[in-house]
Each structure stands twice: as C-alpha cells, then as structure tokens.
Write an enzyme that holds these catalytic residues in place. Structure first.
Site, PDB file in Angstrom:
ATOM      1  N   GLY A  17       0.828  -1.188   0.000  1.00 32.58           N
ATOM      2  CA  GLY A  17       0.000   0.000   0.000  1.00 32.58           C
ATOM      3  C   GLY A  17       0.866   1.242   0.000  1.00 32.58           C
ATOM      4  O   GLY A  17       1.731   1.393   0.853  1.00 32.58           O
ATOM      5  N   THR A  18       0.612   2.163  -0.953  1.00 31.25           N
ATOM      6  CA  THR A  18       1.491   3.295  -1.173  1.00 31.25           C
ATOM      7  C   THR A  18       0.687   4.444  -1.760  1.00 31.25           C
ATOM      8  O   THR A  18      -0.365   4.226  -2.340  1.00 31.25           O
ATOM      9  CB  THR A  18       2.613   2.908  -2.170  1.00 31.25           C
ATOM     10  OG1 THR A  18       3.277   1.741  -1.687  1.00 31.25           O
ATOM     11  CG2 THR A  18       3.634   4.013  -2.353  1.00 31.25           C
TER      12      THR A  18
END
Length: 534
Positions: free
Chosen positions: A352-353
């Site tokens: 997740g970014t």
C-alpha cells in the site's frame, strides 16, 4: 515522437493547464497542493503539502511513520532523495530467532524501521521550497483537526483493513490503532467524517521544528518509549542518527528517452533492467500477443535478477552499472523464448502506497512517493500522536546468506519508486505507479504506453494492465482483450482474469511541452484519483 498531444480512446480526457498541476490519488490532497502553489509556493512546496495531506486523507496507504522517495527537476537538473530508514541498531537475526521467528513478521513493532517521511518533507523544503513548513502543512493540519468525508475507494480499503485487523491484531500494541482508526467501534463508512486531533498536533510539531522533534525531540521520545514498552527494537539513538540521503538518480535510454529511477535500495532498478532488455525490440501495436509476451518475459527476468541482487546500496555485491549494462541486458534478452518460462523468485506480495506528481510554471517538477507498506503498515500507532508506523522491515530475510539479510542499521529492499522521463537533457515529466511489487511492472507499462504506443498520459494510465505473480502465472484486468488472453495462454502463460483492479497499481503522470510550457496530466481511475490545475 512527442509525449504531449495525440488522440487515443480513454476513459477520461487528459488534463491540460499552464500555471501548475498536482496529480494524486485523493482530490482533497491534490487541491491542497494546488492551494499552496497559488499562495506562492512552487512544485516542491506543493508536493510536500500534498504528501502531508495524504497521510490524513488516505491513511490506508501511507502515514507520518512511513518512508519516502523523490525525484525533483529543478534548475535544469534531476535530483534524487532517498528517505527510507534503516533497521534499528539493537535488532539482529539471532535475537529474532531466539524469539521464535523463522521469518520477519508482518505486524507489530518488530518490522518497524526508522521512518523517513518527515525527513523527506524537511529536506525538500530546505533545499528547494519557497514557503516554510508551517504554511505548507496547513491544509493537512486543517483536515486532521476538522475532519473530512471518506471517499469511495478509501472507504473500501479502510473496511478491508478493519476486518483483517479484527482477527489479526490482538496484542496491546494494536489498541491505539483501533482507537484512532475505528473510533466508534467500527471503521468510518463512505461519506462519514473522520478526524484525528493527535495527527494534527503531530503535524504542527513537525512543521514548527522542521521535523527535528520527530528525530531528536519530544516526538522521538514518545516513539522510542512506546517501542521499549511494547517489545520493539527502535530506540531514540536510531531516530537521532537518521538523515535522509541525496542520491544520484539512475537511468537507461529507452528509444530516445531517458527513464530515471532512484538507485537501490529501491526496486526502480528492476524497471530499468526490463526496459534495457526491451529497448532492442520494435513494438507497433499494444494489443499484440507477441508484444505482451516479450514484455512479460522481460519483467520476469528483471525481477529474477533484482530480487537476487538488490539491497542496501552500501552492502550490495553487484554494481548498478553492471546490472544496467548492454552486456547484461543482451544476456537476459537471449533467455526470452517463444513460450513462457519459469523464473526463480517466489510469490510476490502486494503493498500500500501513495504517489503524486507536481509541476509549476517555472519548470520545477516533482515525482514523489511515500508509503507505510501493506496498507496501514505495522498496525502500530504511537499513543497520543496519530503516527501510524510502517512495516517495511518485513522484506528483510532471516537467512544470513541472503543479499537482503536483516542487519542492524541496514536498509531493506524497498518497493516504492518514483519515476521521471527526460529527453535531450530536458524534462518530459514525472510518472509513477504505486502498489508493492506491481510498481516496476507498472512503470514499464506506462512508459511503453507513451513511448512505444503513442498514448497520452491519461490513456497510458487507463490502458488495461497485466502483472506477473509467480512462475508462469499472470494476472490481467478484466478489461484485457479476450483474444490476448487466449493467445498468451497458447504461449504457456497461466492467465488469471481479475475482476478487482485494486492490485494493478495506481498511477499519475504529468508531461511538459518544452516549447510552450503547457502541462498535460493523467490520473488514476483505479482509485479516487484527481488532478488539480490552473
């Protein structure tokens, strides 16, 4: 070939502006960056404002306690910033094995490395910014204090995280996460308001001290105290010793364009190795089975080599120049056959970014990415601060012979990578695709969509994507052409059609016309993507 104006069917038209542009995954964050630019800030100030706001309005993917990387075009040059943090000095493979761990945990304090995000904001502001951090962080502080309504994609990922944490996050170290991110005994729903006054106060302290409090002040003491009390290895000395690193970006020339990435410990090298393999091929149509097959085999080979050699640049045995040499690419190219092959690496996890791109009327452009990894990260929130900590240390190996073996003060293999394109020494623009190990695959596809296939930035992002999973297993989006699915299967690829596009990365692109200064941007339909411009 120009990467600026050409018609191509797409979900949305590309955005065109002249004075400034911010592209990211949340409308409120994009508007925050534009607001700062309109108040006299430049593209660097806008990037910091957007990044800080994203820690508030998209906490499912990033936070104050994560890492960051940036590529900055300023004064006619490209500058690289590595704001990833090392493992604590007190941790070791021996200690973790004595605690009963055979591999690095996903959650809790053990995979927490020194967070680099606040240092990135400070370093960028000091070197290139026009406005003080106290002004630049105001929009983020306001949203944290007053709250904001949860957007659709954000709400979906928040709900997924809450459901997972209910069963996986059982220790006392996770109690603060539930207090902050599930304040009424459940996750906030789509359209509901959420706020965090602790988060706002921390942002204020970071702004007022230029991030010094986070590393060598009151916030550092609170982080270290929580770590000591809850079985972590992070200490005040680790935070105090940390400084972000200005680095020389690395590149390959791909068909007349220089494609740039941050050097290891980031995995941008994998995207460059793949493009170096692909540069000798001629691709005329996007939707040809042979073209997709060759791209898949190239990325598989690049990942094989990348996962073997990439680690902290200070400890890597292989040289980046060797991995990007024509000889190395030629040898890899010879391994590509008419049918699908099985490479060495195992299953690739997801992450997740958040990614953002900015540009202003003076020619400054920023490619910026920050992450907590695997959604909310470690699941640990430092009590009373709103600081959600990353779990980036999960990527370390507990095999002492592995290139990426855990060691005190060492930086791990890092998934988050910003990209940038230049041509003839002039900036074309920033691009990026966030999402764990999808990122170099997304970089290759978006860059080729623009350079090989003539797609404008929006169409380049909207085009259906593929991703290598493991072995011969390939996942494609449900909009992928049926005839390609069948033809690739005939070549030995095991094709899975995904009906959820969440795992295929989320990108942004801004391209500048070097003659007129006009900006053309594309944003991501796979998230709550937005472009703010003027």
């Amino acid at each position: 070939m120009s990467l600026l104006t050409y018609p191509y069917p797409s979900r949305r038209m590309a955005t065109v502006a002249r004075n400034g542009m911010v592209a990211t995954s949340q409308p409120l964050a994009a508007q925050a960056g534009l607001r700062i630019m309109q108040q006299g800030g430049n593209a660097i100030d806008a990037a910091i404002a957007t990044a800080a706001c994203l820690t508030v309005v998209e906490p499912t993917s990033n936070g104050i306690g994560g890492d960051a990387f940036a590529l900055v075009w300023a004064k006619g040059e490209l500058h690289g910033l590595n704001a990833s943090g090392p493992a604590p000095q007190s941790i070791s493979i021996k200690k973790l094995k004595e605690l009963g761990h055979e591999k690095m945990p996903v959650m809790g304090w053990i995979p927490v490395t020194v967070p680099g995000v606040p240092s990135a904001w400070s370093a960028l502001s000091e070197r290139f910014g026009r406005l003080p951090l106290t002004e630049v962080l105001k929009p983020a502080i306001e949203y944290a204090e007053s709250g904001y309504p949860i957007s659709p994609i954000l709400g979906r990922y928040w709900s997924r995280a809450y459901q997972a944490y209910k069963t996986r996050a059982k220790g006392t170290e996770f109690e603060e996460w539930f207090r902050v991110f599930a304040p009424n005994g459940k996750e906030p729903g789509i359209g509901e308001m959420w706020k965090s006054e602790d988060h706002a106060n921390t942002l204020k302290e970071i702004a007022e001290t230029n991030a010094e409090s986070f590393y060598r002040g009151r916030l550092a003491k609170k982080i270290a105290s929580a770590s000591s009390q809850q079985g972590g290895f992070l200490r005040e000395e680790d935070l105090a010793a940390y400084r972000p690193e200005w680095v020389e970006p690395i590149s390959v020339n791909y068909k007349g364009y220089d494609v740039w990435e941050i050097p290891p410990n980031g995995q941008g090298l994998i995207a460059l190795m793949a493009l170096n393999i692909l540069k000798e091929y001629t691709f005329t149509h996007r939707e040809e089975a042979d073209a997709v097959h060759i791209q898949l085999e190239a990325i598989k080979q690049a990942f094989t080599d990348g996962k073997t050699y990439i680690s902290d640049l200070k400890t890597m045995k292989a040289k980046v120049t060797d991995l990007l040499s024509d000889e190395f690419a030629k040898a890899a190219r010879k391994k590509i056959q008419l049918t699908a092959q099985v490479p060495e690496p195992g299953t690739l996890p997801r992450g997740g970014t958040v990614y953002l791109a900015t540009a202003d009327s003076d020619g400054n452009m920023v490619s910026f990415i920050q992450s907590n990894y695997m959604g909310f990260g470690s699941g640990v929130v430092v009590p009373g601060t709103g600081i959600a900590l990353q779990n980036r240390g999960h990527d370390f190996s507990l095999d002492s012979e592995h290139e990426n073996a855990l060691a005190p003060g060492k930086k791990t293999y890092h998934t988050i990578i910003p990209g940038f394109i230049t041509k003839g020494g002039e900036a074309v623009g920033p691009f990026g695709v966030m999402g764990g190990f999808m990122q170099p695959q997304g970089h290759v596809q978006v860059a080729m969509n623009m350079i090989d296939f003539g797609l404008n930035p929006q169409a380049a992002l909207d085009a259906p994507r593929w991703q290598w999973i493991e072995g011969k297993k390939i996942e494609v989006e449900h909009e992928f052409s049926n005839h390609l699915v069948h033809q690739l299967a005939e070549k030995g690829h095991q094709i899975l059609v995904a009906h959820d596009s969440g795992g295929f990365g989320r990108g942004q692109v801004i391209v500048r016309n070097s003659e007129t200064g006009v900006l053309t941007g594309g944003t991501e339909h796979r998230t709550d993507g937005s472009i703010a411009s003027w």
